[in-house]
Design an enzyme around this catalytic site. Structure first.
Site, PDB file in Angstrom:
ATOM      1  N   GLN A 189     -30.344  46.250 -56.839  1.00  0.00           N
ATOM      2  CA  GLN A 189     -30.445  45.597 -55.528  1.00  0.00           C
ATOM      3  C   GLN A 189     -30.086  44.115 -55.666  1.00  0.00           C
ATOM      4  O   GLN A 189     -30.627  43.408 -56.517  1.00  0.00           O
ATOM      5  CB  GLN A 189     -31.865  45.765 -54.961  1.00  0.00           C
ATOM      6  N   ASP A 249     -22.836  51.968 -55.601  1.00  0.00           N
ATOM      7  CA  ASP A 249     -22.566  50.894 -54.635  1.00  0.00           C
ATOM      8  C   ASP A 249     -21.077  50.545 -54.609  1.00  0.00           C
ATOM      9  O   ASP A 249     -20.620  49.826 -53.720  1.00  0.00           O
ATOM     10  CB  ASP A 249     -23.326  49.623 -55.050  1.00  0.00           C
ATOM     11  N   LYS A 278     -34.052  53.064 -49.010  1.00  0.00           N
ATOM     12  CA  LYS A 278     -33.162  53.895 -49.845  1.00  0.00           C
ATOM     13  C   LYS A 278     -33.962  55.020 -50.506  1.00  0.00           C
ATOM     14  O   LYS A 278     -33.522  56.164 -50.551  1.00  0.00           O
ATOM     15  CB  LYS A 278     -32.465  53.020 -50.904  1.00  0.00           C
TER      16      LYS A 278
END
Ligand code: GUN
Length: 281
Positions: free
Chosen positions: A96, A119, A52
């Site tokens: 994460q 997200d 990422k």
């Protein structure tokens, strides 16, 4: 022989467009910053986070990593997110997953400002996806829709079988396909006759997390097969959920692992991060 859907090609085109967009924002003195929070030493999470950050740097997005020991206190993470929420220069915030057991994923995700939740995991953003009025796309499902669009595959009226009912992939995948007028069946570990249901599919999306879960006898000739799995085989090699070698000859289209859905997830995360900056103007 199936046509291989190349996620690397499609994602690199999206990343190129985003790079130009970020350049234009910079001309207007707007910078885009993604804050990435990682807890513990899970090697898979480390790889995802590195990928990422690499994508950010290619596109011109600033990335800030906040790495914590696995024993970190929940309040420490909540304080950090509180401060990141308040910083005008931080465009997107990503935690994460998975997190160690002593931390409440729900509490931590809910503490992210929904306008920075790139997200799209927070309850507000999940609700928006359900209704079809969203600011942020769920990254993996949106990436799959991009792959289908690229291949000019229209899901309208098609029977799409989604195997797996996770909040991250299975459920939002079903929603995005439904919004495009597919007839969707969601299958899971308690589904009876999984094989028979899969055999009636025009499109199978597998997000199970088990090597060789989708076998040849579950797939009718001409089916489009999308593999979201990220597993390791007995030799440690990356593989998907689909028994690729035996399914590929009968499918009409198939995504490989690696190089299929994976690169798309990151490209869509980048897209959400750039869009977040517009949302926050
Ligand atoms: N863990 C596995 N997939 C994801 C993802 O898409 N986002 C985050 N934040 N964590 C993950």
């Amino acid at each position: 022989m199936a046509k291989i859907i190349d996620g690397k090609v499609v994602s690199s085109k999206i990343r190129q467009d985003l790079k130009e967009e970020v350049c234009k924002l910079k001309e207007k003195s707007i910078s885009v910053t993604l804050a990435v929070i990682i807890v513990g030493n899970d090697p898979a999470s480390r790889t995802y986070v590195n990928n990422k950050k690499k994508a950010c740097s290619e596109i011109g997005i600033i990335s800030e990593e906040y790495a914590f020991d696995e024993n970190v206190k929940e309040t420490e993470l909540l304080n950090l997110i509180y401060n990141l929420n308040r910083r005008n220069d931080v465009t997107g915030i990503l935690v994460q997953l998975p997190l160690p057991k002593h931390l409440s994923e729900k509490k931590i995700i809910e503490s992210i400002d929904p306008k920075k939740d790139v997200d799209a995991f927070s309850e507000i953003n999940v609700g928006k996806i359900m209704i079809g009025n969203y600011n942020f796309l769920p990254c993996t499902p949106a990436g799959i829709m991009e792959l289908l669009t690229f291949e000019e595959i229209d899901v309208s009226g098609k029977h799409c079988v989604v195997v797996g009912r996770s909040n991250i992939v299975g459920k939002p995948m079903a929603m995005l396909m439904l919004h495009k007028n597919a007839t969707v069946t969601i299958c899971h570990s308690k589904t009876k006759n999984l094989k028979d249901i899969c055999k009636t599919a025009d499109i199978i999306v597998s997000a199970v997390g088990k090597e060789k879960f989708i076998t040849k006898d579950m797939v009718s000739p001409g089916t489009i097969v999308i593999d979201v799995g990220m597993n390791r085989d007995k030799n440690g090699k990356l593989c998907g959920d689909v028994d690729f070698e035996n399914v590929e000859p009968i499918a009409s289209y198939i995504t490989p692992v690696p190089g299929g859905v994976g690169p798309m997830t990151i490209a869509m995360l980048m897209k959400n991060t750039v869009n977040a900056s517009t949302l926050q103007q």
